[in-house]
Design an enzyme around this catalytic site. Structure first.
Site, PDB file in Angstrom:
ATOM      1  N   GLN A 182       0.821  -1.212   0.000  1.00  0.00           N
ATOM      2  CA  GLN A 182       0.000   0.000   0.000  1.00  0.00           C
ATOM      3  C   GLN A 182       0.856   1.264   0.000  1.00  0.00           C
ATOM      4  O   GLN A 182       0.495   2.272  -0.621  1.00  0.00           O
ATOM      5  CB  GLN A 182      -0.991   0.002   1.164  1.00  0.00           C
ATOM      6  CG  GLN A 182      -0.393  -0.071   2.559  1.00  0.00           C
ATOM      7  CD  GLN A 182      -0.177  -1.498   3.050  1.00  0.00           C
ATOM      8  OE1 GLN A 182      -0.122  -2.427   2.244  1.00  0.00           O
ATOM      9  NE2 GLN A 182      -0.068  -1.668   4.351  1.00  0.00           N
ATOM     10  N   ASN A 205      10.341  -6.590   1.692  1.00  0.00           N
ATOM     11  CA  ASN A 205      10.079  -8.022   1.623  1.00  0.00           C
ATOM     12  C   ASN A 205       9.610  -8.410   0.217  1.00  0.00           C
ATOM     13  O   ASN A 205       9.607  -7.586  -0.714  1.00  0.00           O
ATOM     14  CB  ASN A 205       9.078  -8.448   2.694  1.00  0.00           C
ATOM     15  CG  ASN A 205       7.713  -7.789   2.506  1.00  0.00           C
ATOM     16  OD1 ASN A 205       7.384  -7.265   1.447  1.00  0.00           O
ATOM     17  ND2 ASN A 205       6.903  -7.819   3.549  1.00  0.00           N
ATOM     18  N   THR A 228      19.070 -10.795   0.726  1.00  0.00           N
ATOM     19  CA  THR A 228      20.457 -10.342   0.771  1.00  0.00           C
ATOM     20  C   THR A 228      21.412 -11.531   0.682  1.00  0.00           C
ATOM     21  O   THR A 228      21.088 -12.648   1.091  1.00  0.00           O
ATOM     22  CB  THR A 228      20.729  -9.533   2.047  1.00  0.00           C
ATOM     23  OG1 THR A 228      21.981  -8.842   1.912  1.00  0.00           O
ATOM     24  CG2 THR A 228      20.766 -10.413   3.271  1.00  0.00           C
ATOM     25  N   GLN A 250      25.330 -11.906   7.644  1.00  0.00           N
ATOM     26  CA  GLN A 250      24.328 -11.647   6.614  1.00  0.00           C
ATOM     27  C   GLN A 250      23.209 -12.676   6.627  1.00  0.00           C
ATOM     28  O   GLN A 250      22.071 -12.378   6.249  1.00  0.00           O
ATOM     29  CB  GLN A 250      24.995 -11.616   5.243  1.00  0.00           C
ATOM     30  CG  GLN A 250      25.950 -10.455   5.055  1.00  0.00           C
ATOM     31  CD  GLN A 250      25.259  -9.105   5.182  1.00  0.00           C
ATOM     32  OE1 GLN A 250      24.380  -8.771   4.390  1.00  0.00           O
ATOM     33  NE2 GLN A 250      25.648  -8.330   6.185  1.00  0.00           N
ATOM     34  N   HIS A 253      19.752 -11.846   8.122  1.00  0.00           N
ATOM     35  CA  HIS A 253      18.745 -11.004   7.473  1.00  0.00           C
ATOM     36  C   HIS A 253      17.433 -11.746   7.279  1.00  0.00           C
ATOM     37  O   HIS A 253      16.365 -11.148   7.320  1.00  0.00           O
ATOM     38  CB  HIS A 253      19.258 -10.507   6.121  1.00  0.00           C
ATOM     39  CG  HIS A 253      20.062  -9.248   6.206  1.00  0.00           C
ATOM     40  ND1 HIS A 253      19.479  -8.001   6.288  1.00  0.00           N
ATOM     41  CD2 HIS A 253      21.395  -9.031   6.225  1.00  0.00           C
ATOM     42  CE1 HIS A 253      20.419  -7.075   6.351  1.00  0.00           C
ATOM     43  NE2 HIS A 253      21.593  -7.669   6.319  1.00  0.00           N
ATOM     44  N   GLU A 318      25.693 -10.168  -4.358  1.00  0.00           N
ATOM     45  CA  GLU A 318      25.437  -8.809  -3.864  1.00  0.00           C
ATOM     46  C   GLU A 318      26.647  -8.263  -3.106  1.00  0.00           C
ATOM     47  O   GLU A 318      27.148  -7.179  -3.404  1.00  0.00           O
ATOM     48  CB  GLU A 318      24.208  -8.844  -2.949  1.00  0.00           C
ATOM     49  CG  GLU A 318      23.880  -7.499  -2.323  1.00  0.00           C
ATOM     50  CD  GLU A 318      22.781  -7.600  -1.291  1.00  0.00           C
ATOM     51  OE1 GLU A 318      22.198  -6.543  -0.963  1.00  0.00           O
ATOM     52  OE2 GLU A 318      22.507  -8.701  -0.776  1.00  0.00           O
ATOM     53  N   HIS A 319      27.100  -8.985  -2.098  1.00  0.00           N
ATOM     54  CA  HIS A 319      28.253  -8.592  -1.294  1.00  0.00           C
ATOM     55  C   HIS A 319      29.367  -9.620  -1.473  1.00  0.00           C
ATOM     56  O   HIS A 319      29.121 -10.813  -1.331  1.00  0.00           O
ATOM     57  CB  HIS A 319      27.916  -8.551   0.201  1.00  0.00           C
ATOM     58  CG  HIS A 319      26.745  -7.693   0.563  1.00  0.00           C
ATOM     59  ND1 HIS A 319      25.504  -8.224   0.856  1.00  0.00           N
ATOM     60  CD2 HIS A 319      26.627  -6.353   0.685  1.00  0.00           C
ATOM     61  CE1 HIS A 319      24.672  -7.231   1.160  1.00  0.00           C
ATOM     62  NE2 HIS A 319      25.328  -6.085   1.061  1.00  0.00           N
ATOM     63  N   ASP A 352      26.702  -2.208   5.212  1.00  0.00           N
ATOM     64  CA  ASP A 352      25.286  -2.146   5.574  1.00  0.00           C
ATOM     65  C   ASP A 352      24.974  -0.972   6.487  1.00  0.00           C
ATOM     66  O   ASP A 352      23.889  -0.383   6.405  1.00  0.00           O
ATOM     67  CB  ASP A 352      24.879  -3.437   6.302  1.00  0.00           C
ATOM     68  CG  ASP A 352      24.601  -4.581   5.348  1.00  0.00           C
ATOM     69  OD1 ASP A 352      24.547  -4.347   4.128  1.00  0.00           O
ATOM     70  OD2 ASP A 352      24.441  -5.723   5.838  1.00  0.00           O
ATOM     71  N   HIS A 412      10.187  12.991 -41.881  1.00  0.00           N
ATOM     72  CA  HIS A 412      11.524  13.309 -41.382  1.00  0.00           C
ATOM     73  C   HIS A 412      12.362  13.962 -42.481  1.00  0.00           C
ATOM     74  O   HIS A 412      13.074  14.941 -42.254  1.00  0.00           O
ATOM     75  CB  HIS A 412      12.229  12.033 -40.899  1.00  0.00           C
ATOM     76  CG  HIS A 412      11.728  11.496 -39.607  1.00  0.00           C
ATOM     77  ND1 HIS A 412      10.465  11.015 -39.437  1.00  0.00           N
ATOM     78  CD2 HIS A 412      12.356  11.342 -38.398  1.00  0.00           C
ATOM     79  CE1 HIS A 412      10.315  10.587 -38.186  1.00  0.00           C
ATOM     80  NE2 HIS A 412      11.445  10.775 -37.529  1.00  0.00           N
TER      81      HIS A 412
END
Length: 439
Positions: A182, A205, A228, A250, A253, A318-319, A352, A412
């Site tokens: 929302q 999420n 992650t 990590q 998470h 990612e890391h 982070d 054109h």
């Protein structure tokens, strides 16, 4: 050949609920599009138990929340935001605007223009992720975005004061206690109380990620984000205890967060496996880190350094934390990663929380084709053109006419013809017919 001492679950079970998530998100977005604030209020009450008179916090309420926090918390927020802002401003200054004369009297250029309004989604749920406020809002303001709308959900029916303080100190122009699909829909579509933004950034999420995916195109987004990830690249010089601790840092998470070790040392790998099992029972977030390691943890042993770098790069993680004798070698050996963390003196947790680089990074292999959130994401690189020399305009018109007619674009071509006629004295039947008729 690389061999796995610990394997993860195959990817298929992870996506089993994707269809249901997508359908539910689609329903909520459609409802917000139709009913606006009424739908937003209904979903907030249903999902978060939160239905205040206004979701937007006024200046007095924000000031109260900031004042309720210990001085050390505010000081730390200011410190971290100074790091993020400082690096973002350096990145902004590196984006040079250009203007070049490509032909005599023909000037081309580009400018970097910030979007007019950005939305920052700061997750709540289990953890109050104040750092996400730094990464999204501070970076947007460093880019020069004039209006930043920030949304975060209540946590167990309470206002997360530290998150609100982080949003406020980061420079948010509006702060709304609103979460989930929302919130994303309200910012993207616009409602009676939330004017639509041009770009939405921030993690969330599976529902938030899916909402961003479905609304992309109607609104810009930072990137498509999944759980992650951490990849540790280590040789025999690495400290096994450091490797184990950082992998679990990590994994906490969420239960679907991959934690991977790629190494040339089987002895190190086996010791890390043992240490992780010894560390998990005493970790307060074991309810998240335990399942993550059990289901998505991987340990890969390679025959040599060349294979280690190839395997590591194939993850497009990612890391990527590099714990080798020469960690800066990763800068030459790797190209697929969201962010590198070089040497034992740094760690993914620094990225982070405190060091200043942006932690909104690509996951699920997206590092093959994109980097993470940065100041440039809030900027539009737009071009301009100016032909100052009439003779060059005439010559360009001639080429434009020929090139356009090859493609059967007569309209054109006539734009080009007109310049050749005006500035070069060229004659065209179609112009003579119209000009002659007018005469």
């Amino acid at each position: 050949m690389a061999r796995e001492l610990k394997k993860a679950l195959p990817p298929a079970p992870r996506a089993a609920s994707g269809g249901a998530v997508a359908e539910r998100v689609r329903e909520i977005i459609a409802d917000v599009r139709t009913r606006g604030d009424a739908a937003v209020r209904e979903y907030s009450a249903r999902f978060d138990g939160w239905e205040p008179e206004s979701f937007r916090l006024d200046a007095d309420r924000v000031a109260e929340l900031v004042a309720s926090l210990p001085a050390q918390v505010i000081e730390d927020i200011r410190f971290v935001q100074a790091q993020v802002r400082g690096f973002a401003l350096v990145q902004r200054e590196a984006l040079r605007e250009v203007e070049v004369e490509t032909l005599p009297g023909v000037v081309l250029g580009h400018r970097h223009v910030p979007v007019a309004a950005a939305g920052a989604y700061v997750p709540g749920g289990r953890y109050p992720l104040t750092a996400s406020a730094h990464m999204t809002i501070v970076t947007a303001k460093a880019a020069g975005v004039p209006r930043v709308v920030a949304c975060t959900p209540p946590i167990r029916g309470e206002i997360p004061a530290a998150t609100v303080a982080a949003m406020h100190l980061a420079g948010a122009d509006e702060i709304h206690l609103l979460g989930g699909v929302q919130a994303v829909a309200a910012m993207a579509i616009g409602t009676e109380s939330v004017a639509a933004v041009d770009l939405i950034a921030g993690p969330g999420n599976a529902y938030v990620a899916e909402a961003k995916r479905q609304l992309f195109g109607e609104v810009g987004i930072d990137l498509f984000a999944g759980p992650t990830e951490i990849l540790v690249v280590a040789d025999g010089t690495a400290d096994p205890f450091t490797v184990a601790v950082d992998l679990l840092s990590q994994a906490e998470h969420g239960p679907d967060s991959p934690a991977v070790l790629v190494t040339t040392s089987e002895a190190l790998a086996r010791e890390v496996l043992d240490l992780v099992e010894r560390l998990l029972p005493g970790l307060p977030t074991n309810d998240m880190a335990g399942p993550a390691w059990r289901d998505h943890g991987r340990v890969v042993v390679c025959d040599d350094a060349d294979e280690m770098w190839r395997v590591a790069d194939s993850f497009a993680s990612e890391h990527v934390e590099v714990l080798t004798a020469q960690p800066r070698e990763a800068l030459e050996r790797m190209r697929n990663y969201g962010a590198l963390f070089l040497g034992e003196g740094t760690c993914v947790s620094y990225g982070d929380k405190v060091i200043g680089t942006n932690h909104v990074l690509p996951t699920l292999g997206a590092a093959r084709y994109t980097g993470g959130l940065w100041v440039g994401k809030y900027l539009k690189t737009v071009t301009y053109q100016e032909v100052r020399d009439p003779a060059q305009s005439a010559e360009l018109g001639r080429v434009c006419g020929r090139a356009s007619r090859v493609e059967l674009f007569e309209g054109h071509a006539r734009s080009g013809d007109l310049r050749a006629y005006k500035y070069g004295g060229d004659r065209f039947d179609w112009i003579d017919d119209v000009v002659g008729a007018q005469a």
